[in-house]
Motif scaffolding. Structure first.
Motif, mmCIF file in Angstrom:
data_model
loop_
_atom_site.group_PDB
_atom_site.id
_atom_site.type_symbol
_atom_site.label_atom_id
_atom_site.label_comp_id
_atom_site.label_asym_id
_atom_site.label_seq_id
_atom_site.Cartn_x
_atom_site.Cartn_y
_atom_site.Cartn_z
ATOM 1 N N ALA A 60 3.751 -16.567 5.055
ATOM 2 C CA ALA A 60 3.854 -16.377 3.600
ATOM 3 C C ALA A 60 2.498 -16.001 3.000
ATOM 4 C CB ALA A 60 4.401 -17.639 2.938
ATOM 5 N N ALA A 64 1.613 -12.068 1.487
ATOM 6 C CA ALA A 64 1.768 -12.404 0.065
ATOM 7 C C ALA A 64 1.935 -11.182 -0.823
ATOM 8 C CB ALA A 64 0.581 -13.240 -0.408
ATOM 9 N N ARG A 65 1.244 -10.124 -0.514
ATOM 10 C CA ARG A 65 1.289 -8.919 -1.365
ATOM 11 C C ARG A 65 2.190 -7.816 -0.805
ATOM 12 N NH1 ARG A 65 -2.864 -9.855 -5.020
ATOM 13 N NH2 ARG A 65 -4.478 -11.227 -4.226
ATOM 14 N N GLN A 69 11.246 -8.769 0.444
ATOM 15 C CA GLN A 69 11.895 -9.818 -0.344
ATOM 16 C C GLN A 69 12.251 -11.033 0.491
ATOM 17 O OE1 GLN A 69 12.103 -9.711 -3.764
ATOM 18 N NE2 GLN A 69 10.783 -7.968 -3.319
ATOM 19 N N TRP A 89 12.321 -17.305 4.764
ATOM 20 C CA TRP A 89 11.606 -17.436 3.495
ATOM 21 C C TRP A 89 12.016 -16.277 2.601
ATOM 22 C CZ3 TRP A 89 6.920 -20.460 2.307
ATOM 23 C CH2 TRP A 89 6.697 -21.480 3.227
ATOM 24 N N ARG A 91 11.383 -14.391 -1.485
ATOM 25 C CA ARG A 91 10.489 -14.293 -2.634
ATOM 26 C C ARG A 91 11.225 -14.834 -3.866
ATOM 27 N NH1 ARG A 91 5.765 -11.678 -2.798
ATOM 28 N NH2 ARG A 91 6.202 -10.317 -1.040
ATOM 29 N N SER A 92 10.596 -15.757 -4.581
ATOM 30 C CA SER A 92 11.188 -16.343 -5.784
ATOM 31 C C SER A 92 11.309 -15.282 -6.874
ATOM 32 C CB SER A 92 10.307 -17.492 -6.287
ATOM 33 O OG SER A 92 10.671 -17.860 -7.594
ATOM 34 N N GLY A 96 7.711 -14.810 -8.026
ATOM 35 C CA GLY A 96 7.247 -13.801 -7.089
ATOM 36 C C GLY A 96 6.578 -14.384 -5.852
ATOM 37 N N ARG A 97 6.515 -15.711 -5.760
ATOM 38 C CA ARG A 97 5.911 -16.369 -4.594
ATOM 39 C C ARG A 97 6.952 -16.617 -3.526
ATOM 40 N NH1 ARG A 97 1.222 -20.364 -5.962
ATOM 41 N NH2 ARG A 97 0.172 -19.135 -7.539
ATOM 42 N N TRP A 98 6.457 -16.765 -2.305
ATOM 43 C CA TRP A 98 7.344 -17.062 -1.185
ATOM 44 C C TRP A 98 7.776 -18.520 -1.217
ATOM 45 C CZ3 TRP A 98 9.460 -13.294 1.350
ATOM 46 C CH2 TRP A 98 8.791 -12.087 1.511
#
Length: 123
Positions: A60, A64-65, A69, A89, A91-92, A96-98
């Motif tokens: 994650a 990150a970038r 999805q 995992w 992406r929220s 936008g975070r894992w």
């Protein structure tokens, strides 16, 4: 805590959800990471669970970038190539975070304490 009769080794790989015009359900190897992400000895069921959970958190951070999805960390027996477990995992949508989708899925959770070629092949 269940201890395996025989130690076994798993190799981990990371696959990502295909985007754009790709076929649904296709999970190619993550091009940003090495094809073989790690290799670990498994003595107890908890070892496999923690390996998947920990490596998921590392992935994650590394992607990150990325535009993906979702990603999965897959653990396969080094001798049989049987799937011993995986974790997904996503992406929220809010941040936008894992986030880890659910707990890692392992054969141990289903009473299978040695990977076999047909174990958990649906992942």
């Amino acid at each position: 805590m269940v201890t395996h009769r025989n130690e076994f080794r798993v190799r981990t790989t990371v696959v990502v959800s295909a985007s754009g015009g790709s076929l649904p359900g296709v999970w190619p190897t993550c091009p940003e990471l090495p094809e073989l992400f790690g290799e670990t000895r498994i003595h107890r069921c908890h070892d496999l669970y923690r390996t998947l959970e920990t490596q998921g958190g590392i992935v994650a951070r590394l992607v990150a970038r990325s535009p993906y999805q979702a990603f999965r960390v897959l653990a396969r027996d080094t001798e049989t190539d049987g799937l011993a477990g995986f974790v997904e995992w996503v992406r929220s949508a809010e941040t936008g975070r894992w986030v880890q989708w659910d707990e890692p899925v392992t054969g141990c959770a289903h009473g299978l304490h040695q990977p076999a070629p047909t174990m958990l092949e649906a992942a």
